[in-house]
Design a protein around this motif. Structure first.
Motif, mmCIF file in Angstrom:
data_model
loop_
_atom_site.group_PDB
_atom_site.id
_atom_site.type_symbol
_atom_site.label_atom_id
_atom_site.label_comp_id
_atom_site.label_asym_id
_atom_site.label_seq_id
_atom_site.Cartn_x
_atom_site.Cartn_y
_atom_site.Cartn_z
ATOM 1 N N GLU A 160 0.846 -1.248 -0.003
ATOM 2 C CA GLU A 160 -0.047 -0.191 -0.060
ATOM 3 C C GLU A 160 0.799 1.277 0.186
ATOM 4 O O GLU A 160 0.498 2.340 -0.451
ATOM 5 N N GLY A 161 2.022 1.101 0.601
ATOM 6 C CA GLY A 161 2.896 2.224 0.569
ATOM 7 C C GLY A 161 3.455 2.518 -0.832
ATOM 8 O O GLY A 161 3.586 3.617 -1.269
ATOM 9 N N GLY A 162 3.467 1.489 -1.524
ATOM 10 C CA GLY A 162 4.029 1.717 -3.097
ATOM 11 C C GLY A 162 2.976 2.420 -3.785
ATOM 12 O O GLY A 162 3.006 3.289 -4.678
ATOM 13 N N HIS A 163 1.669 1.867 -3.573
ATOM 14 C CA HIS A 163 0.565 2.742 -4.291
ATOM 15 C C HIS A 163 0.584 4.210 -3.938
ATOM 16 O O HIS A 163 0.316 5.070 -4.612
ATOM 17 N N GLY B 235 2.053 -1.456 -6.316
ATOM 18 C CA GLY B 235 1.576 -2.202 -5.124
ATOM 19 C C GLY B 235 2.484 -3.495 -5.164
ATOM 20 O O GLY B 235 3.101 -3.665 -4.269
ATOM 21 N N TYR B 236 2.061 -4.384 -6.182
ATOM 22 C CA TYR B 236 2.689 -5.760 -6.085
ATOM 23 C C TYR B 236 4.272 -5.804 -6.386
ATOM 24 O O TYR B 236 5.127 -6.606 -5.823
ATOM 25 N N VAL B 237 4.933 -4.671 -6.810
ATOM 26 C CA VAL B 237 6.280 -4.536 -7.045
ATOM 27 C C VAL B 237 7.001 -3.859 -5.821
ATOM 28 O O VAL B 237 8.170 -3.956 -5.741
ATOM 29 N N ALA B 238 6.168 -3.024 -5.013
ATOM 30 C CA ALA B 238 7.000 -2.253 -4.133
ATOM 31 C C ALA B 238 7.779 -3.121 -3.234
ATOM 32 O O ALA B 238 9.099 -2.918 -2.810
#
Length: 231
Positions: A48-51, A93-96
């Motif tokens: 979620e931080g990546g988003h 999101g999934y790559v963060a």
């Protein structure tokens, strides 16, 4: 240098046991189903931080982040509902977790473990401001408190071991959610997943996006692993 010479060189390192031991512990945290139900919350925070980060970088307005006890999460941002910014936000999101793990491995390889812990703490504090539910606040505060305590109070050997553990966990923990995502999609249990939202935005099938997520995660694991074992 042949493979045997490389292995011998690795075991000649004074921190070889720490490097290998932290990798084994991280693998256990990821593959053990009961433990994963708890440890996955850390991956969700990174997800979620990546988003959130890429929403801001793409010019969107961040409204808030919610973290749930089932290890799912939602990041809400305002702006155009189509376009590159929305695609970038959905992709992040999934790559963060994997990218964070790779970045951490770069710092560890440069013997900058304490800065790694300080940066991690700062990012968690920044994220805390945007959390919108009690469970999310508790998750981020506990995670940030552990990282801060290690960075401030622990001895250097403990900090080193913890730094390796964090990197290995993010690198390994970035792979499993991608596999879990595709399993849910196959069973029709994730119609609004990041991959399916990206499919609607771009016209590229959701399965292709899952494969891209997986390729990034595996590439980060490979290169990050090389940095951590210094081979």
């Amino acid at each position: 240098m042949d493979a045997m010479a490389t292995i011998e060189q690795f075991w000649d390192r004074p921190d070889a046991v720490v490097v290998l031991g932290s990798a084994v512990v991280a693998l256990f945290l990821v593959v053990s189903r009961p433990v994963w139900r708890v440890s996955r919350n850390v991956v969700t925070i990174a997800h979620e931080g990546g988003h959130a980060l890429f929403a801001l970088l793409s010019g969107r307005r961040l409204s808030g982040i919610t973290l749930h006890s089932d290890t799912s999460g939602v990041t809400v941002s305002r702006g155009r509902t189509t376009g590159f910014g929305m695609v970038l936000t959905g992709f992040a999101g999934y790559v963060a977790p994997s990218l964070l793990g790779l970045g951490g491995a770069v710092l560890v390889a440069a013997e900058q473990i304490r800065p790694l812990l300080w940066v991690s703490t700062a990012l968690l504090v920044a994220m805390l401001v945007m959390i919108r539910n009690v469970f999310g606040v508790i998750s981020v505060v506990v995670t940030g408190g552990i990282v801060f305590a290690v960075s401030w109070f622990a001895t250097q050997p403990v900090q080193d071991a913890f730094g390796y553990l964090v990197c290995w966990f993010l690198l390994l923990g970035g792979v499993r959610p991608v596999w879990e995502l595709q399993r849910k999609r196959v069973r029709g249990r994730a119609p609004s997943s990041d991959a399916d939202q990206l499919a609607r935005l771009t016209g590229v099938p959701g399965t292709v996006w899952v494969l891209v997520f997986g390729a990034v995660a595996l590439a980060c694991l490979y290169f990050g692993g090389l940095l951590l074992v210094d081979m």
